[in-house]
Design a protein around this motif. Structure first.
Motif, short mmCIF file in Angstrom:
data_model
loop_
_atom_site.label_atom_id
_atom_site.label_comp_id
_atom_site.label_asym_id
_atom_site.label_seq_id
_atom_site.Cartn_x
_atom_site.Cartn_y
_atom_site.Cartn_z
N VAL A 270 0.86 -1.10 0.11
CA VAL A 270 -0.01 -0.10 0.18
C VAL A 270 0.99 1.15 -0.08
O VAL A 270 0.54 2.22 -0.80
CB VAL A 270 -0.89 -0.04 1.26
CG1 VAL A 270 -1.51 1.40 1.46
CG2 VAL A 270 -2.02 -1.00 0.86
N GLU A 271 2.05 1.20 0.83
CA GLU A 271 2.80 2.41 0.79
C GLU A 271 3.55 2.47 -0.49
O GLU A 271 3.41 3.81 -0.85
CB GLU A 271 3.86 2.19 1.94
CG GLU A 271 3.37 2.59 3.39
CD GLU A 271 4.34 2.12 4.26
OE1 GLU A 271 4.26 2.58 5.79
OE2 GLU A 271 5.40 1.25 4.15
N GLU A 272 3.81 1.57 -1.11
CA GLU A 272 4.43 1.71 -2.38
C GLU A 272 3.48 2.23 -3.59
O GLU A 272 3.72 3.02 -4.29
CB GLU A 272 5.16 0.39 -3.05
CG GLU A 272 5.65 0.56 -4.29
CD GLU A 272 6.48 -0.69 -4.60
OE1 GLU A 272 6.76 -0.90 -5.73
OE2 GLU A 272 6.38 -1.94 -3.84
N VAL A 273 2.16 1.53 -3.77
CA VAL A 273 1.27 2.00 -4.64
C VAL A 273 0.74 3.41 -4.52
O VAL A 273 0.66 4.14 -5.39
CB VAL A 273 0.37 0.81 -4.63
CG1 VAL A 273 -0.85 1.20 -5.70
CG2 VAL A 273 0.86 -0.44 -5.01
N PHE A 274 0.50 3.52 -3.29
CA PHE A 274 -0.41 4.92 -3.07
C PHE A 274 0.42 5.92 -2.32
O PHE A 274 0.03 7.32 -2.18
CB PHE A 274 -1.57 4.64 -1.96
CG PHE A 274 -2.52 3.85 -2.64
CD1 PHE A 274 -3.47 4.25 -3.54
CD2 PHE A 274 -2.51 2.23 -2.42
CE1 PHE A 274 -4.39 3.37 -4.07
CE2 PHE A 274 -3.45 1.40 -2.92
CZ PHE A 274 -4.56 1.88 -3.91
N ASP A 275 1.75 5.72 -2.17
CA ASP A 275 2.63 6.71 -1.42
C ASP A 275 2.10 7.26 -0.15
O ASP A 275 1.98 8.40 0.07
CB ASP A 275 3.07 7.80 -2.62
CG ASP A 275 3.97 8.62 -2.04
OD1 ASP A 275 4.81 8.24 -1.22
OD2 ASP A 275 4.13 9.89 -2.41
#
Length: 379
Positions: A270-275
């Protein structure tokens, strides 16, 4: 294999998430001589994606309430007195917070009525899709022989169905206990987390989750669910090689990928996809926040109040008036701190199955988002 040698298939609950993808898989791979999809809904009302148009146009469909015995008998009647080879029960109530009566009707009465008819007609195999949450608390990696102590009402009734089905004389039965199934167009569990991430991306705030990064929420991609269902049917009719009768007369398998998905691994994606930054408030604070039923309800209400307003703003900005089934709305039962942690070794070792998607990854989550965009669900 010639067309006449291919099996005939009945998919109960064929317009639900699991059923529609199973029908798609069997149809596109030309695995069956004929397919009958049965569902209480009509296809026009099922929010089907474009991929399923050809399937619905080229396979048989029958609208029926399969919890009613007279409907079941009518569905199972075929020209010339023939019978289906495989019956896959993909029906059942998987929504949280439903009444015991609803779960009884859809998760017990329906499969039992269908299975009795399947046994009476000599169906080669009846596959029941059950729940990974039928196990109790305890060590990670629940095997099929571990204690059965469901921690959600819907799973309690799924387990009751398992028990009742095994009492039916002459029923050729396999039970598959699924982890969280996810993939294109899915609207459960992982989808909720993705919608939350979209809101916090919009708010430019950190995303806080209860409990810890170690809480297990094991998963399986829908493409592997389809393959596993068909694979186990072929294995069964070929003679159930490697099945040990000491394990029981009914082959029962956990269907779960190899990734041992946890809140922490989902957070990384989630952190990678949505920053967005994901934080866990920890077990002590979470236990305090959910120390009573009233406290849990207050926590859920506060969370939903915080998240649903911005979600509606996002939908309005995107001009989406019919957002479909995806939502960041949290159900009370989703705040349980029980792990969904399954060991899938038996299925792989006994049947020789290998997962095409062994671990949830960024591409899978991005694929889900793209599928929502195609349906104009995603703000």
């Amino acid at each position: 294999m010639t067309e006449s040698e291919k099996p005939s298939v009945l998919i109960i609950g064929g317009l639900g998430y699991l059923g529609r993808w199973l029908a798609y898989y069997i149809y596109t791979n030309k695995l069956a001589s004929d397919i009958l999809i049965v569902d209480k809904l009509l296809p026009q009302l099922a929010s089907l994606a474009p991929e399923f148009d050809e399937v619905c146009q080229n396979v048989q469909f029958q609208q029926a309430d399969m919890s009613r015995e007279h409907s079941v008998r009518k569905v199972f009647e075929r020209e010339g007195g023939s019978t289906f080879d495989f019956v896959f029960n993909c029906a059942g109530e998987t929504k949280y917070g439903q009444t015991d009566g609803t779960y009884q009707e859809k998760n017990v009465d329906l499969p039992v009525a269908c299975a009795k008819e399947a046994a009476r007609r000599g169906v080669k195999l009846f596959v029941e899709l059950s729940e990974g949450r039928v196990y109790g608390d305890g060590p990670d990696g629940k095997t099929e022989t571990d204690e059965l102590k469901p921690w959600l009402p819907l799973a309690r009734f799924k387990l009751e169905a398992e028990k009742e089905l095994q009492k039916i004389e002459g029923l050729n039965l396999v039970i598959l206990r699924l982890a969280n199934a996810y993939g294109p167009y899915s609207s459960k569990s992982i989808s909720t987390a993705i919608c939350h991430a979209r809101v916090y991306q919009f708010l430019q705030e950190s995303m806080n989750l209860l409990w810890t990064e170690n809480l297990k929420v094991n998963t399986v991609h829908i493409s592997d669910v389809n393959r596993a269902i068909w694979h186990v049917a072929q294995w069964y009719v070929a003679g159930k090689e490697n099945w040990n009768e000491a394990w029981g007369t009914t082959p029962t398998f956990n269907i779960v990928d190899d990734g041992d998905t946890s809140q922490g691994s989902i957070a990384e994606i989630v952190e990678e996809v949505f920053d967005v930054k994901v934080q866990f408030v920890g077990k002590i604070i979470s236990q305090y926040a959910t120390r009573s039923n009233k406290a849990i309800e207050e926590a859920v209400n506060d969370a939903n109040e915080e998240i649903l307003g911005p979600w509606d703003d996002l939908l309005d900005q995107a001009g989406i008036t019919r957002p479909g089934p995806i939502t960041p709305f949290i159900e009370l039962e989703q705040l349980k701190d029980s792990d969904l942690s399954l060991d899938g070794t038996r299925f792989k070792n006994v049947t020789g199955f290998k997962y095409d998607v062994p671990k949830m990854n960024t591409a899978m989550i991005e694929g889900m988002v793209e599928s929502y965009k195609r349906m104009n669900w995603w703000p």
